[in-house]
Design an enzyme around this catalytic site. Structure first.
Site, mmCIF file in Angstrom:
data_model
loop_
_atom_site.group_PDB
_atom_site.id
_atom_site.type_symbol
_atom_site.label_atom_id
_atom_site.label_comp_id
_atom_site.label_asym_id
_atom_site.label_seq_id
_atom_site.Cartn_x
_atom_site.Cartn_y
_atom_site.Cartn_z
ATOM 1 N N ASN A 3 -8.049 64.166 -66.652
ATOM 2 C CA ASN A 3 -8.500 65.536 -66.859
ATOM 3 C C ASN A 3 -7.464 66.580 -66.429
ATOM 4 O OD1 ASN A 3 -10.628 67.777 -67.074
ATOM 5 N ND2 ASN A 3 -10.103 67.833 -64.892
ATOM 6 N N TYR A 51 0.566 74.314 -74.159
ATOM 7 C CA TYR A 51 -0.718 73.631 -74.088
ATOM 8 C C TYR A 51 -0.997 72.844 -75.371
ATOM 9 C CZ TYR A 51 -5.680 72.998 -72.964
ATOM 10 O OH TYR A 51 -6.920 72.458 -72.688
ATOM 11 N N VAL A 55 -15.028 76.159 -72.690
ATOM 12 C CA VAL A 55 -15.919 76.095 -71.530
ATOM 13 C C VAL A 55 -15.527 77.184 -70.539
ATOM 14 C CG1 VAL A 55 -16.681 74.645 -69.604
ATOM 15 C CG2 VAL A 55 -16.293 73.635 -71.851
#
Length: 230
Positions: free
Chosen positions: A85, A154, A187
């Site tokens: 993660n 990213y 999120v």
């Protein structure tokens, strides 16, 4: 309790990582919560409960990865689930044509080489599991169909992580280790910013992939338990 699955989650002192730990612990897993800052790892583990064991881990550090593998071997003898993660640099301030490549390289160290290195370090312990699972937390920002000109560090590193996922799935198929990438969606976290959906909803897809039954999908890219385009 000794037969409970052993799950390792990286970058887990906050956000999706922390919620993934919480949900796995609620399912009866023995959770190893890792973070670069040991004090933050300990504080996060205390928020969940005694089933969570905090460990300092910088995923870019080979010595840290080896030390984690040794500790897990001595403590549990196996690893059932690895959730990669940890990630950095949601670089909304950059465009691909003018990107600072030093930022891209730094992102790659954590977002690509970190998971790759950790899989290699923990693979002997994953092979000791009868139900090995690897979940790479990715992003739709790394899907080829959705690539734009922004967030280059990213996006490119998540694209590479998706490729790593497919290659590992094929390489580890004979070990019956399922390897999948999961996009948790937008999120509301420190990285994602405000306005996103609840963290619990994003983490649920990660936990789903971490607890797939034997014979479940491998080498896939999922959001909310459904396959999405690469």
């Amino acid at each position: 309790m000794t037969d409970a699955p052993v799950s390792v989650v990286t970058g887990a002192n906050r956000g999706i990582g922390l919620e993934t730990c919480r949900q796995l612990a609620a399912l009866g897993h023995r959770v190893v919560l890792t973070a670069r800052d040991p004090a933050k790892a300990q504080a996060a583990a205390r928020r969940i409960g005694p089933a969570v064991h905090p460990v300092r881990l910088d995923v870019t550090d080979a010595a840290d990865a080896a030390a984690l593998a040794a500790e897990l071997r001595d403590r549990y003898g196996r690893v059932d689930v690895l959730v990669n993660n940890a990630a950095i640099h949601y670089d909304t301030w950059q465009r691909v044509s003018t990107a600072d490549l030093a930022v891209v390289r730094e992102a790659a160290d954590t977002n690509v080489f970190g998971p790759w290195q950790l899989v290699q370090a923990l693979l002997p312990l994953l092979r000791e599991s009868r139900h090995g699972r690897i979940v790479n937390v990715s992003s739709g920002a790394g899907a080829i169909a959705d690539l734009g000109a922004g967030t280059p560090a990213y996006s490119i590193t998540k694209l590479a992580l998706n490729g790593l996922t497919k290659m590992l799935a094929r390489d580890l198929a004979h070990d019956r280790i399922l390897v999948n990438a999961v996009c948790p969606g937008w999120v509301a976290t420190d990285m994602g910013g405000g306005g996103g959906r609840p963290v619990a909803d994003g983490a649920a897809g990660v936990v789903w992939a971490a607890t797939l039954p034997d014979g479940g999908p491998t080498g896939g890219f999922f959001r909310d338990k459904h396959a999405i385009p690469w």
